[in-house]
Design a protein around this motif. Structure first.
Motif, PDB file in Angstrom:
ATOM      1  N   CYS B 299       0.838  -1.199   0.000  1.00 23.96           N
ATOM      2  CA  CYS B 299       0.000   0.000   0.000  1.00 23.96           C
ATOM      3  C   CYS B 299       0.874   1.250   0.000  1.00 23.96           C
ATOM      4  N   PHE B 300       1.830   1.287   0.933  1.00 26.09           N
ATOM      5  CA  PHE B 300       2.697   2.458   0.994  1.00 26.09           C
ATOM      6  C   PHE B 300       3.624   2.517  -0.214  1.00 26.09           C
ATOM      7  N   ALA B 301       4.040   1.345  -0.683  1.00 27.44           N
ATOM      8  CA  ALA B 301       4.907   1.335  -1.861  1.00 27.44           C
ATOM      9  C   ALA B 301       4.199   2.009  -3.025  1.00 27.44           C
ATOM     10  N   ILE B 302       2.923   1.708  -3.198  1.00 28.54           N
ATOM     11  CA  ILE B 302       2.181   2.321  -4.297  1.00 28.54           C
ATOM     12  C   ILE B 302       2.074   3.825  -4.089  1.00 28.54           C
ATOM     13  N   LEU B 303       1.800   4.220  -2.866  1.00 29.76           N
ATOM     14  CA  LEU B 303       1.662   5.654  -2.615  1.00 29.76           C
ATOM     15  C   LEU B 303       2.980   6.385  -2.866  1.00 29.76           C
ATOM     16  N   ILE B 304       4.075   5.796  -2.404  1.00 25.41           N
ATOM     17  CA  ILE B 304       5.366   6.462  -2.615  1.00 25.41           C
ATOM     18  C   ILE B 304       5.681   6.520  -4.108  1.00 25.41           C
ATOM     19  N   ALA B 305       5.393   5.414  -4.795  1.00 23.17           N
ATOM     20  CA  ALA B 305       5.638   5.411  -6.237  1.00 23.17           C
ATOM     21  C   ALA B 305       4.713   6.417  -6.933  1.00 23.17           C
ATOM     22  N   ASN B 306       3.479   6.535  -6.460  1.00 21.33           N
ATOM     23  CA  ASN B 306       2.569   7.542  -7.004  1.00 21.33           C
ATOM     24  C   ASN B 306       3.182   8.929  -6.893  1.00 21.33           C
ATOM     25  N   ALA B 307       3.843   9.165  -5.755  1.00 20.16           N
ATOM     26  CA  ALA B 307       4.454  10.474  -5.556  1.00 20.16           C
ATOM     27  C   ALA B 307       5.527  10.738  -6.610  1.00 20.16           C
ATOM     28  N   MET B 308       6.093   9.667  -7.142  1.00 20.18           N
ATOM     29  CA  MET B 308       7.146   9.821  -8.144  1.00 20.18           C
ATOM     30  C   MET B 308       6.587   9.979  -9.557  1.00 20.18           C
ATOM     31  N   VAL B 309       5.302   9.725  -9.735  1.00 19.21           N
ATOM     32  CA  VAL B 309       4.763   9.650 -11.096  1.00 19.21           C
ATOM     33  C   VAL B 309       4.927  10.945 -11.897  1.00 19.21           C
ATOM     34  N   PRO B 310       4.625  12.112 -11.315  1.00 12.97           N
ATOM     35  CA  PRO B 310       4.829  13.312 -12.138  1.00 12.97           C
ATOM     36  C   PRO B 310       6.260  13.411 -12.633  1.00 12.97           C
ATOM     37  N   ALA B 311       7.205  13.026 -11.788  1.00  8.58           N
ATOM     38  CA  ALA B 311       8.604  13.063 -12.208  1.00  8.58           C
ATOM     39  C   ALA B 311       8.860  12.013 -13.294  1.00  8.58           C
ATOM     40  N   LEU B 312       8.301  10.828 -13.122  1.00 11.59           N
ATOM     41  CA  LEU B 312       8.493   9.780 -14.132  1.00 11.59           C
ATOM     42  C   LEU B 312       7.901  10.211 -15.468  1.00 11.59           C
ATOM     43  N   ASP B 313       6.763  10.879 -15.401  1.00 14.56           N
ATOM     44  CA  ASP B 313       6.135  11.340 -16.639  1.00 14.56           C
ATOM     45  C   ASP B 313       7.026  12.351 -17.346  1.00 14.56           C
ATOM     46  N   LEU B 314       7.799  13.098 -16.556  1.00 12.60           N
ATOM     47  CA  LEU B 314       8.689  14.070 -17.178  1.00 12.60           C
ATOM     48  C   LEU B 314       9.923  13.397 -17.756  1.00 12.60           C
ATOM     49  N   TRP B 315      10.364  12.360 -17.083  1.00 15.26           N
ATOM     50  CA  TRP B 315      11.582  11.692 -17.536  1.00 15.26           C
ATOM     51  C   TRP B 315      11.327  10.760 -18.706  1.00 15.26           C
TER      52      TRP B 315
ATOM     53  N   PHE D 292       1.417  13.329   0.757  1.00 13.41           N
ATOM     54  CA  PHE D 292       2.823  12.925   0.690  1.00 13.41           C
ATOM     55  C   PHE D 292       3.258  12.355   2.041  1.00 13.41           C
ATOM     56  N   ALA D 293       2.855  13.052   3.098  1.00 11.63           N
ATOM     57  CA  ALA D 293       3.228  12.596   4.439  1.00 11.63           C
ATOM     58  C   ALA D 293       2.643  11.212   4.700  1.00 11.63           C
ATOM     59  N   LEU D 294       1.416  11.012   4.231  1.00  9.07           N
ATOM     60  CA  LEU D 294       0.770   9.701   4.396  1.00  9.07           C
ATOM     61  C   LEU D 294       1.580   8.633   3.657  1.00  9.07           C
ATOM     62  N   ALA D 295       2.032   8.985   2.456  1.00  9.52           N
ATOM     63  CA  ALA D 295       2.837   8.030   1.689  1.00  9.52           C
ATOM     64  C   ALA D 295       4.158   7.767   2.398  1.00  9.52           C
ATOM     65  N   PHE D 296       4.751   8.824   2.929  1.00  7.50           N
ATOM     66  CA  PHE D 296       6.052   8.672   3.580  1.00  7.50           C
ATOM     67  C   PHE D 296       5.947   7.891   4.888  1.00  7.50           C
ATOM     68  N   MET D 297       4.720   7.721   5.401  1.00 12.86           N
ATOM     69  CA  MET D 297       4.546   6.861   6.578  1.00 12.86           C
ATOM     70  C   MET D 297       5.099   5.472   6.291  1.00 12.86           C
ATOM     71  N   GLY D 298       5.098   5.109   5.017  1.00  9.41           N
ATOM     72  CA  GLY D 298       5.611   3.799   4.641  1.00  9.41           C
ATOM     73  C   GLY D 298       7.070   3.599   5.037  1.00  9.41           C
ATOM     74  N   PHE D 299       7.802   4.706   5.156  1.00  9.67           N
ATOM     75  CA  PHE D 299       9.213   4.576   5.525  1.00  9.67           C
ATOM     76  C   PHE D 299       9.391   4.435   7.030  1.00  9.67           C
ATOM     77  N   SER D 300       8.323   4.691   7.793  1.00  9.21           N
ATOM     78  CA  SER D 300       8.514   4.716   9.244  1.00  9.21           C
ATOM     79  C   SER D 300       8.940   3.341   9.728  1.00  9.21           C
ATOM     80  N   GLY D 301       9.844   3.335  10.662  1.00  5.82           N
ATOM     81  CA  GLY D 301      10.319   2.070  11.215  1.00  5.82           C
ATOM     82  C   GLY D 301      11.311   1.363  10.325  1.00  5.82           C
ATOM     83  N   LEU D 302      11.755   2.044   9.254  1.00  7.99           N
ATOM     84  CA  LEU D 302      12.725   1.415   8.366  1.00  7.99           C
ATOM     85  C   LEU D 302      14.037   1.238   9.126  1.00  7.99           C
ATOM     86  N   ASP D 303      14.571   0.034   9.114  1.00  9.78           N
ATOM     87  CA  ASP D 303      15.768  -0.244   9.897  1.00  9.78           C
ATOM     88  C   ASP D 303      16.556  -1.348   9.210  1.00  9.78           C
ATOM     89  N   PHE D 304      17.723  -0.973   8.689  1.00 13.88           N
ATOM     90  CA  PHE D 304      18.477  -1.961   7.924  1.00 13.88           C
ATOM     91  C   PHE D 304      19.251  -2.921   8.816  1.00 13.88           C
TER      92      PHE D 304
END
Lengths: 461, 328, 286, 306, 220
Positions: B299-315, D292-304
């Protein structure tokens, strides 16, 4: 391959099982099998003085004068071409008449007269026709009133007279009739392959090239072989003439696509085929050139496809220029009850006419009668970024981006998406699932950008 | 000579082109909804009436919110085009079956109002509304979203406790062995394939998701670029973990790959863009699952990737016809 | 407004330059003076309130009366020497003596001395941690020890308060970054109260269960966390029933719950082993 | 001739043998790695003489007096030993391993670069200054309308941030702390920011007038920005060392630049959206930042080091 | 800089205060210096503390500048303003650390960051440096109160929705929409309140077409 995709992408498209971007199908079944039929001389023809790009012709006949078919009735002026009577008749009037593209224009109206009063002019073969110099040939072409018959109606002699500094190595004869429904070029290729091939050779000699490529779409292979047979029958004269089959896919017949498909050369945005050392002529034009050079026969009639669900009996008709469209439709059995739209030209790039009492002009290659209220009847939806228009666009432009900018009132920000390069083939609007009038959006963007450019030029000057 | 005598003016004058494909936005959306039906039905069959409640709640929330927003924004009612139903359905299919129906309803409302309508409606949103709804629910109802998993088919046999954990949850909390045990040993891949495992309502049956996806592929509605990218990215990321196959077959990868990574509005428009977008989703999913704070990261992966889409569309722009190839 | 700064400047006359420098200097000096005054005025309070807060928290956790003595024991490592130093002094003391006891890492006594509190510890010593010992009549009355554990997302720090026999009397989470509504619930009274009353032996064997917590017990825990004097008596039955049971995990946050339990266990265990060594040497300080 | 060579060879062989045995006697820890949940994997330069549990003493750096009980010792091959412990070990944390025979000690901790990288990633993604800490919002919303501006700002910003963080860290560590002048912190830090900006501005103007014309405006905007000040303050608050401070500055700067870039791309697209009137302008930008902040929640707890 | 520079004699105290609270509310209308302020407003109390800190800094700095304006050379006035603000921020920071340690622990960093709030220095520049003491005081008070009220509103909104309580007093059991207590929810809270301000303003203008002023009024 006229389209942008590389082979790899096509392979991948196969994997998707998808049909790829949908294209308007050929829809040529109704008339493809019908040979060209000649229209009986109509009772009246309307011959506008402008049927070409250029200055209007100047009438040399007076009202009431009797004219013979083939007789020059208006002299070329400036960059234009002359006009000839297409029936034996009497000049009924010289005044403003309805015009298919210009709404209204000056025209000479002829009413037909009986055989006894006037007879058609004879056009005997010029025995020396194969040995003419190019200036002489150009003069004959102009004198015959020939314009591009593929739809553009640009005077052919002007296109053949190369601008200074331009060198050309290939002549392309366009037999890729890609507009849905239309079959006039196809039937002409089947009926008069020799005239086309001879015309092509004459054209090649005029522009001074050795190589002639005739491009025919893959759904018209029989036409291609007819041309090949004709080419084989004509004695070799050092010219390299090849008939090539190109994929049938809209808009294959557009100059840019055909040039790329046949030569691999890409015409730069907003440039003419000269830029890649190519001259392109339509098959019908080539045939007309043949007639003009060999017989000094002027352009008197043309083949037009009258078709579509709105006409009772679709046909390919050879009709005198100036024939009223209503007469053409009547010849084809009249309108069906559902007919609501009249399209001059093909359904993709042609224009809708409000009426049928307008004349057939030289550039009109089709008359398509459609039903329904048109594709944009329900209004259009927002762009959903499906990307179909990107796949459909033969130039790789981005109609989606242009359209949202135009919608937001920022048409001038659309230059980088290619608004200025668009030649309005309509492929994008055809595929758009949101029924967006993309061609019109592009037109708005284009004119806004041009205006901006002019303003800028004015300021800097 | 028959038929109506010509001329018969005036005729309709419309701008060209005068032909148009029969495809429409609404048609596409309803096809997507139809393609989701098999896995939806399976979800209801496996997880029982609670799943149905969640689905109805989410769809009702989404549709109601869209109608309300239409009203407030004085627009034409856009509910009929099926996109709100699609958002609600997709949201529901990614939810645990035992989430309360009202939570799903609120999620659906948020998804439509703040994931889509706030930008002006369909076509203008940047993030996948269904995923916005799900992320919002994860933030708002963390407990329900963490424990609302149900043992497959348990509802019918009326076991005492039907809550359980997902394979990915178990893998996160314990280890691979425990996850394997949950799905019934190494032969569990078959259950994963047909969908007899705990998980979100619509994500469990790989086979039925694939069926729906095939329909969409055959109709040319979706393309494989983004989905293949997702699988590739996830495989790449999880290949070190020794449980790549479990990662591929569990969680919402299949549903997301075919039904969310292919969402027109929130994915790049060009093929290379879509491929990169998919790979990005796959990589991020693997990242979050293995090192992140959530057992399932798609779910979050899709949202983060969505955030990149405008940039991807430009590239990744379409291959513009350039002067290349023209002899100078 | 900041753009004004970069506008091209005409050349300055000498007098003007002097005025500018003067203007800046006055501003800086006046500012420094004000800050110095405020610092002098507030620093005392800041220290006092920090100490009071700490003292208050410890008193609160151990349930001490106001006059109880509090000893703060700091533990240091002598790097390279395999030694740990314990330095004990009354909490917040600024004068008097501190008692220093040194052990080897294996637990053998290596030294013992009294030093003035005012003398700071050597810079080379690495601080390891703090613990607080409450004393009543020369006997330890309770301990508060800081511990830490690895939570779901980041380190969780906690305070564990114990009776002299190491039975837990209170536990508080002081730093935590887990998800709100999920892992962060371990800081809630009902959760931490579960540890209270368990002996060191019980803690050492303590387990965590995912079973749902009985509602009556949850309510009792919330009530007990308020430390009403009659609380234990009122909930005696429940206490008896639940003391032998494992810790009920926060719903949906088993990992955090286990982490906290592990942290408490480790804190108690480490402290017991250290106190065992230390206690005889601190008798004089209590 | 050949005899000489034979002698030489023999001598060399003897020498290398001697060296070999000497090296064998001095066993060193080549690598030590904690593997979750409770294993310590060791590699030695030579086989260990003893491999029983009593030979190993592992302690957490914060509790060096409490050994962590070893539950199992496994000899993987000659030089490799895997210890299993009764407690969980944390790969990110610092342990100390001591051996009785041969007597040696080794610090077990992740590589410095890995820790710095994790600081950077945390600052850029997990605790992104914009999306989780709300820092630098003025500039964030101000310059994220156009992509070019955003990129320029992001670059300048990151550079200035690194510069100021390092200068502030030096001042804090070498002047303020030793002199116990902590109450001047704010004044000094904002002075540093202003000076660095002024300095860069002058430098740029002198050396690269073109660049200055392009980026000068961003430089001036930076002075009154909280994000640039937040890094030194956070460093001071956490008493970070020089490398940690640098990593935090780089990570924060990169995170801010990323946020700025993504936001500007999104906002350029939003220019053409039909945002309802009350939301036009800043409200929609805030809502977008919220998503954006909601999306970035996905990174929370990231620990390599998990 | 969109801040209106008042021509002529300074308006009355009442008007100045109301101006700061409504017409030029620093958060909702001028969209300035809202940066970190919103971060800590997960509860009313946090909002209150930060708001009070800003109020004090604004008033004290304004008063200082207006008193010392003769001494400040115009060429270095910005650096001097910065110094003045930094001094007062440090002072407030230390005072809060001393007298409200529990609350300060949660908002400490953000109190220090008040020094970078654009609104404060802009009020010094456009108002305090040109007006006499009394109006300056009320202008600072108005601005500070506007800020305080905005923070209280956001804090109340987020606390109510996110934690179901008001100023720490639970109103409903459980947490209604925890989302609003999270960073993402903070952005949304501001977006919603700003939109509300815009909507009310448009209604009050009686449909006069004026796109949200705050949109164009951004300081960059």
């Amino acid at each position: 391959m006229s389209h942008r995709e590389t082979r790899g992408v096509q392979l991948f498209d196969l994997l998707t099982l998808g049909r790829g971007p949908s294209h308007p199908g050929p829809r040529k079944e109704a008339t493809a099998g019908r040979p060209i039929e000649a229209l009986p001389p109509p009772a009246e023809v309307v011959l506008p003085l402008v049927q070409h790009l250029g200055d209007p012709a100047v009438p040399v006949v007076k009202k009431g004068e009797l004219v013979r078919r083939g007789q020059k009735i208006a002299e070329a002026a400036g960059s234009g071409v002359p006009l000839h009577a297409t029936i034996n008749g009497k000049v009924k009037s010289i005044d403003k008449q309805a015009h298919p593209t210009l709404v209204q224009a000056q025209a000479i109206v002829l009413t037909s007269v009986a055989e006894a009063e006037a007879t058609e002019l004879e056009f005997p073969e010029d025995p020396a026709w194969r040995a003419l110099g190019s200036e002489e040939m150009l003069a004959r072409i102009r004198e015959a009133g020939i314009v591009g018959l593929g739809g553009a109606a640009f005077p052919t002699f002007r296109k053949l007279r190369l601008p200074p500094g331009v060198t050309v190595d290939t002549l392309i004869i366009n037999g890729a009739e890609c507009e849905p429904y239309l079959t006039s070029d196809y039937r002409l290729m089947l009926a008069e392959p020799r005239a086309i091939v001879e015309g092509a050779r004459l054209l090649a000699r005029i522009v001074g090239v050795q190589r002639i490529l005739i491009g025919v779409e893959s759904d018209k292979r029989d036409a291609a072989s007819a041309l090949e047979v004709a080419a084989g029958e004509i004695a070799a004269d050092g010219l390299d003439l090849q008939v090539r089959v190109v994929p049938a896919r809209y808009p294959q017949g557009a100059e840019k696509q055909l040039v790329t498909a046949l030569t691999g050369r890409v015409i730069p945005p907003r440039a003419l085929p000269y830029a890649v050392h190519v001259v392109v002529q339509n098959v019908a034009t080539a045939a007309a050139v043949h007639d003009a050079v060999r017989f000094r026969r002027p352009l008197l009639d043309r083949v037009v496809t009258v078709t579509g669900p709105g006409v009772v009996q679709p046909r390919n008709v050879r009709a005198p220029i100036g024939t009223l469209l209503a007469d053409l439709v009547r010849f084809c059995g009249g309108l069906t009850d559902q007919a609501t739209r009249v399209i001059s030209g093909g359904p993709m790039m042609g224009r809708a006419l409000p009426r049928l009492d307008v004349p057939l002009v030289k550039g009109m290659n089709g008359l398509v009668l459609l039903t329904g209220r048109g594709p944009f009847e329900e209004g259009y939806g927002p762009c959903i970024q499906c990307g179909r228009c990107l796949d459909a666009c033969p130039l790789g432009l981005e109609p989606n981006q242009v359209s949202v900018r135009v919608e937001a009132g920022r048409a001038t920000e659309s230059a980088e998406f290619g608004a200025l390069e668009c030649y309005e083939c309509g492929a994008c609007a055809y595929v758009c699932p949101s029924q967006r009038p993309l061609v019109q959006f592009l037109q708005v963007a284009k004119s806004a950008l041009r205006k901006q450019r002019e303003n800028l030029a004015a300021v800097t000057r | 000579m028959s038929g109506t005598p010509a001329p018969r003016p005036p005729f309709v004058v419309t701008p060209g082109p005068h032909l148009r494909t029969s495809e429409s936005t609404a048609g596409i959306m309803w096809w997507v909804n139809a393609a989701l039906l098999p896995t939806t039905a399976w979800g209801v069959w496996v997880f029982g009436p609670p799943a149905l409640e969640v689905i109805l709640g989410a769809v009702a929330g989404a549709v109601g919110a869209e109608a309300l927003a239409n009203r407030l924004m004085k627009q034409r009612l856009t509910v009929k085009n099926g996109s709100a139903v699609c958002t609600g359905l997709l949201l529901a299919l990614t939810l645990p079956p035992l989430v309360p129906w009202w939570a799903a309803l609120i999620g659906g409302v948020f998804a439509i109002l703040f994931g889509k309508m706030i930008f002006g409606g369909l076509g203008y949103n940047l993030f996948n509304p269904a995923m916005i709804g799900r992320a919002f629910m994860m933030a708002s109802f963390p407990v329900a979203m963490t424990i609302g998993w149900s043992i497959p088919r348990a509802w019918y046999s009326r076991l005492e406790a039907i809550t359980t954990a997902t394979p990915l949850g178990v893998m996160r909390e314990h280890d691979l062995q425990a996850a394997l045990h949950l799905i019934g040993g190494p032969e569990g891949w078959f259950r994963l394939l047909i969908g007899l495992r705990p998980g979100s309502i619509g994500e469990v049956s790989v086979v039925l998701i694939l069926l729906g996806a095939l329909v969409l592929l055959a109709r040319g509605i979706i393309r494989l670029y983004a989905p293949l990218g997702v699988f590739f990215g996830l495989a790449l990321m999880t290949s070190f973990s020794g449980a790549a196959w479990l990662h591929m077959l569990s969680g919402g990868v299949w549903l997301a790959a075919f039904f969310m990574a292919t969402d027109y509005v929130t994915a790049p428009v060009t093929r290379p863009g879509q491929l990169v977008f998919g790979v990005l989703i796959g990589l991020l999913t693997g990242l979050i699952r293995m090192w992140g704070g959530y057992p399932e990261g798609i779910c979050f992966a899709i949202l983060i990737a969505n955030a990149m889409v405008p940039a991807l569309d430009l590239w990744f722009r379409p291959g513009r016809v350039q002067t290349a190839g023209a002899p100078s | 407004m900041s753009l004004n700064v970069i506008q091209p400047k005409p050349r300055l006359s000498g007098r003007e330059l002097v005025r500018i420098v003067l203007s800046m200097s006055v501003a800086c000096l006046a500012g420094a003076a004000v800050l110095g005054l405020v610092y002098l005025g507030t620093d005392r309070y800041r220290r006092a309130s920090a100490e009071a807060a700490e003292r208050g928290a410890i008193h609160d956790m151990l349930g001490l009366e106001a006059d109880a003595r509090l000893l703060e024991v700091r533990q240091y490592l002598v790097p390279g020497a395999r030694r740990v130093v314990y330095r004990a002094a009354p909490l917040g003391a600024t004068s008097g003596t501190a008692h220093e006891v040194t052990f080897t890492l294996d637990g053998a006594l290596a030294g013992e001395r009294d030093v003035p509190v005012a003398v700071p510890v050597g810079k080379e010593l690495t601080p390891l941690g703090r613990m607080f010992v409450a004393a009543r009549a020369g006997q330890p009355a309770g301990f508060v020890v800081q511990g830490e554990t690895r939570g779901y997302k980041a380190t969780i720090r906690l305070f564990v308060a114990m009776k002299p026999d190491f039975e837990i009397v209170d536990m508080r989470v002081i730093e935590l970054q887990d998800d709100p509504g999920l892992g962060a619930e371990v800081a809630q009274p009902w959760f931490r109260e579960q540890y209270v009353g368990r002996t060191a032996e019980e803690i050492a064997r303590l387990d965590v269960t995912r079973d749902p917590m009985p509602e009556d017990w949850k309510q009792a825990l919330v009530a007990l966390a308020r430390r009403a004097p009659d609380g234990p008596a009122r909930h005696r039955d429940l206490l008896q029933r639940e003391r032998t049971r494992p810790i009920y995990a926060v719903t949906g946050a088993t990992i955090s719950s286990r982490a906290v339990t592990e942290g408490v266990r480790k804190t108690v265990d480490h402290f017991r082993r250290r106190w065992w060594l230390l206690a005889p040497h601190l008798e004089g300080s209590l | 001739m050949s005899r000489a060579r034979a002698w030489l060879t023999a001598a060399l062989a003897a020498l290398s043998l001697a060296a070999g045995t000497a090296r064998a006697a001095e066993v060193r820890v080549l690598s030590a790695r904690v593997v979750a949940p409770s294993e310590l994997r060791l590699r030695f330069s030579a086989p260990l003489p003893r491999a029983d549990a009593e030979n190993f003493r592992l302690t957490h750096a914060q509790a060096p007096d409490i050994p962590i009980p070893v539950s199992r010792v496994r000899l993987a091959d000659g030089n490799r030993v895997v210890l299993t412990f009764e407690q969980r070990l944390m790969p990110a944390e610092h342990y100390r391993l001591e051996l009785a025979d041969p007597p040696l000690a080794h610090d077990v901790r992740p590589a410095a670069w890995a820790l710095l990288l994790s600081v950077m990633i945390a600052a850029a993604f997990i605790n992104n200054f914009v999306f989780t800490r709300y820092l630098g919002l003025c500039i964030f919303f101000g310059v994220s309308k156009k992509r070019d501006t955003a990129i320029g700002m992001g670059i300048v910003f990151t550079l200035v941030m690194i510069f100021t963080a390092m200068v502030s860290w030096s001042l804090d560590t070498f002047v303020l702390r030793p002199l116990q002048l902590g109450f001047f912190q704010i004044l000094v830090f904002i002075g540093v920011v202003a000076s660095v900006v002024q300095f860069l501005d002058t430098m740029l103007r002198k050396t690269h007038p073109v660049l200055h014309r392009k980026w000068g405006i961003y430089l001036m905007l930076i002075t009154t920005n909280c994000i640039i000040l937040a890094v030194p303050l956070l460093n001071a608050q956490a008493s970070n060392g020089p490398l940690d401070s640098l990593a935090l500055a780089i990570g924060s700067g990169a995170g801010f630049a990323l946020a700025l870039f993504l936001m500007s791309c999104a906002r350029e697209r939003l220019e053409y959206a039909r945002v309802p009137q009350p939301f036009q302008g800043l409200p929609i930008a805030f809502a977008l930042a919220g998503l954006f902040a909601l999306a970035f929640m996905g990174f929370s707890g990231l620990d390599f080091f998990r | 800089m969109s801040t209106v520079i008042h021509p002529g004699p300074a308006p009355g105290a009442r008007q100045l205060i109301l101006n700061g609270i409504f017409a030029e509310n620093p958060v909702f209308r001028l969209a300035l210096s809202l940066c970190p302020a919103v971060a800590v407003t997960t509860t009313v109390l946090n909002g209150l503390l930060l708001g009070v800190a800003v109020l004090f800094v604004q008033v004290l700095s304004s008063v200082t500048v207006t008193l010392a304006k003769r001494l400040i050379h115009p060429r270095v006035r910005i650096p001097v303003y910065t110094v003045i603000i930094a001094v007062w921020v440090s002072a407030i920071d230390m005072s809060l650390a001393a007298f409200a340690p529990a609350l300060y622990a949660q908002v400490g960093l953000y109190v220090k960051l008040i020094v970078a709030f654009a609104i404060i220095i802009s009020r010094l520049e456009v108002f305090a440096s040109r007006q006499p003491l009394v109006p300056t005081f009320f202008d600072g008070l108005g601005m500070g109160l506007g800020f305080l009220l905005a923070l209280l509103m956001i804090g109340a909104f987020r606390e109510l929705l996110g934690s179901g309580s008001f100023a720490g007093i639970p109103l409903v059991p459980g947490k209604p929409l925890l989302f609003f207590a999270l960073p993402a929810g903070g952005f949304f809270s501001i977006a919603l309140l700003m939109a509300l301000f815009n909507w009310i303003e448009r209604r009050n203008q009686g449909g006069r077409a004026g796109p949200a002023k705050s949109a164009g009024g951004h300081g960059v």
